[in-house]
Scaffold this motif. Sequence first.
Motif, PDB file in Angstrom:
ATOM      1  N   ASP A   4      -6.748 -22.034  -9.343  1.00 57.07           N
ATOM      2  CA  ASP A   4      -6.970 -20.774  -8.661  1.00 57.07           C
ATOM      3  C   ASP A   4      -5.658 -20.397  -7.965  1.00 57.07           C
ATOM      4  O   ASP A   4      -4.718 -21.183  -7.899  1.00 57.07           O
ATOM      5  N   TYR A   5      -5.603 -19.161  -7.470  1.00 55.48           N
ATOM      6  CA  TYR A   5      -4.331 -18.677  -6.940  1.00 55.48           C
ATOM      7  C   TYR A   5      -3.867 -19.426  -5.705  1.00 55.48           C
ATOM      8  O   TYR A   5      -2.678 -19.603  -5.492  1.00 55.48           O
ATOM      9  N   LYS A  88       7.502  -4.661  -3.918  1.00 54.08           N
ATOM     10  CA  LYS A  88       6.463  -5.379  -3.182  1.00 54.08           C
ATOM     11  C   LYS A  88       5.212  -5.620  -4.023  1.00 54.08           C
ATOM     12  O   LYS A  88       4.602  -6.687  -3.933  1.00 54.08           O
ATOM     13  N   ASP A  89       4.837  -4.624  -4.821  1.00 54.24           N
ATOM     14  CA  ASP A  89       3.639  -4.789  -5.649  1.00 54.24           C
ATOM     15  C   ASP A  89       3.796  -5.937  -6.635  1.00 54.24           C
ATOM     16  O   ASP A  89       2.822  -6.653  -6.923  1.00 54.24           O
ATOM     17  N   ASP A  90       5.004  -6.138  -7.148  1.00 53.62           N
ATOM     18  CA  ASP A  90       5.252  -7.239  -8.082  1.00 53.62           C
ATOM     19  C   ASP A  90       5.083  -8.580  -7.390  1.00 53.62           C
ATOM     20  O   ASP A  90       4.522  -9.518  -7.967  1.00 53.62           O
ATOM     21  N   VAL A  91       5.553  -8.686  -6.156  1.00 58.50           N
ATOM     22  CA  VAL A  91       5.411  -9.930  -5.389  1.00 58.50           C
ATOM     23  C   VAL A  91       3.938 -10.188  -5.094  1.00 58.50           C
ATOM     24  O   VAL A  91       3.440 -11.303  -5.270  1.00 58.50           O
ATOM     25  N   GLY A  96      -1.143 -13.116  -6.137  1.00 59.98           N
ATOM     26  CA  GLY A  96      -2.502 -13.082  -6.654  1.00 59.98           C
ATOM     27  C   GLY A  96      -3.622 -13.161  -5.631  1.00 59.98           C
ATOM     28  O   GLY A  96      -4.772 -13.297  -6.012  1.00 59.98           O
ATOM     29  N   ILE A  97      -3.290 -13.119  -4.352  1.00 58.54           N
ATOM     30  CA  ILE A  97      -4.326 -13.134  -3.316  1.00 58.54           C
ATOM     31  C   ILE A  97      -4.010 -12.043  -2.314  1.00 58.54           C
ATOM     32  O   ILE A  97      -2.849 -11.647  -2.167  1.00 58.54           O
ATOM     33  N   PRO A  98      -5.008 -11.556  -1.614  1.00 63.14           N
ATOM     34  CA  PRO A  98      -4.720 -10.570  -0.563  1.00 63.14           C
ATOM     35  C   PRO A  98      -3.869 -11.204   0.537  1.00 63.14           C
ATOM     36  O   PRO A  98      -4.094 -12.349   0.927  1.00 63.14           O
ATOM     37  N   ILE A  99      -2.883 -10.464   0.998  1.00 62.11           N
ATOM     38  CA  ILE A  99      -1.993 -10.930   2.062  1.00 62.11           C
ATOM     39  C   ILE A  99      -2.254 -10.070   3.298  1.00 62.11           C
ATOM     40  O   ILE A  99      -2.192  -8.843   3.228  1.00 62.11           O
ATOM     41  N   SER A 100      -2.532 -10.718   4.403  1.00 58.47           N
ATOM     42  CA  SER A 100      -2.792  -9.981   5.637  1.00 58.47           C
ATOM     43  C   SER A 100      -1.512  -9.293   6.104  1.00 58.47           C
ATOM     44  O   SER A 100      -0.403  -9.737   5.781  1.00 58.47           O
ATOM     45  N   ALA A 107       5.741 -12.901   2.813  1.00 62.03           N
ATOM     46  CA  ALA A 107       5.671 -12.694   1.365  1.00 62.03           C
ATOM     47  C   ALA A 107       6.883 -11.934   0.834  1.00 62.03           C
ATOM     48  O   ALA A 107       7.333 -12.197  -0.284  1.00 62.03           O
ATOM     49  N   PHE A 108       7.413 -11.003   1.634  1.00 66.68           N
ATOM     50  CA  PHE A 108       8.484 -10.137   1.153  1.00 66.68           C
ATOM     51  C   PHE A 108       9.885 -10.588   1.552  1.00 66.68           C
ATOM     52  O   PHE A 108      10.864  -9.926   1.207  1.00 66.68           O
ATOM     53  N   LEU A 109      10.018 -11.712   2.249  1.00 65.43           N
ATOM     54  CA  LEU A 109      11.344 -12.179   2.657  1.00 65.43           C
ATOM     55  C   LEU A 109      12.251 -12.386   1.452  1.00 65.43           C
ATOM     56  O   LEU A 109      13.397 -11.935   1.440  1.00 65.43           O
ATOM     57  N   SER A 110      11.763 -13.035   0.411  1.00 64.65           N
ATOM     58  CA  SER A 110      12.603 -13.304  -0.764  1.00 64.65           C
ATOM     59  C   SER A 110      13.024 -12.011  -1.456  1.00 64.65           C
ATOM     60  O   SER A 110      14.160 -11.896  -1.922  1.00 64.65           O
ATOM     61  N   LEU A 111      12.139 -11.035  -1.499  1.00 67.80           N
ATOM     62  CA  LEU A 111      12.472  -9.752  -2.113  1.00 67.80           C
ATOM     63  C   LEU A 111      13.559  -9.048  -1.306  1.00 67.80           C
ATOM     64  O   LEU A 111      14.512  -8.498  -1.871  1.00 67.80           O
ATOM     65  N   ARG A 112      13.446  -9.094   0.016  1.00 67.57           N
ATOM     66  CA  ARG A 112      14.459  -8.479   0.878  1.00 67.57           C
ATOM     67  C   ARG A 112      15.814  -9.157   0.677  1.00 67.57           C
ATOM     68  O   ARG A 112      16.841  -8.486   0.542  1.00 67.57           O
TER      69      ARG A 112
END
Length: 134
Positions: A4-5, A88-91, A96-100, A107-112
């Motif tokens: 599971d995710y 962000k949508d790709d991350v 695969g789970i909802p992020i609060s 979640a977005f640190l690596s993308l930034r």
Amino acid sequence: MSMDYREYILDHYRDPRNYGKLEHPDVHCEDSNPLCGDQLGIDLQFEGDRVTAVRFQGRGCAISQASASMLSEMIEDKSVEEVIALGKDDVLEALGIPISPARTKCAFLSLRVLHRALAMAGLEHPKEDEDEEE
């Protein structure tokens, strides 16, 4: 047997893909999330218009480190254009789970860091702080 995710995230956290440093990166960028202490650095190598190698190093919560591991797999051997298009949508889809809302910065640190690295390499215009939109 399928994971599971949540197990998938923990797998990336415990056994991160592309973890480490490149000996001679074309660009290196680091940043942190001061709210929770997550830290992340990304090394990239390019050949022509492709990302030929990526490594990351850091420490932090399972979400920040797992998303960095997943993102590293998503960008290796991709064109710079494809990498720039990631958002962000790709991350969130990869996680695969909802992020609060409180965990989105994790979640977005690596993308930034990735987008800042591309800007440092002169491959992308610097973006506004992506976390401020939340």
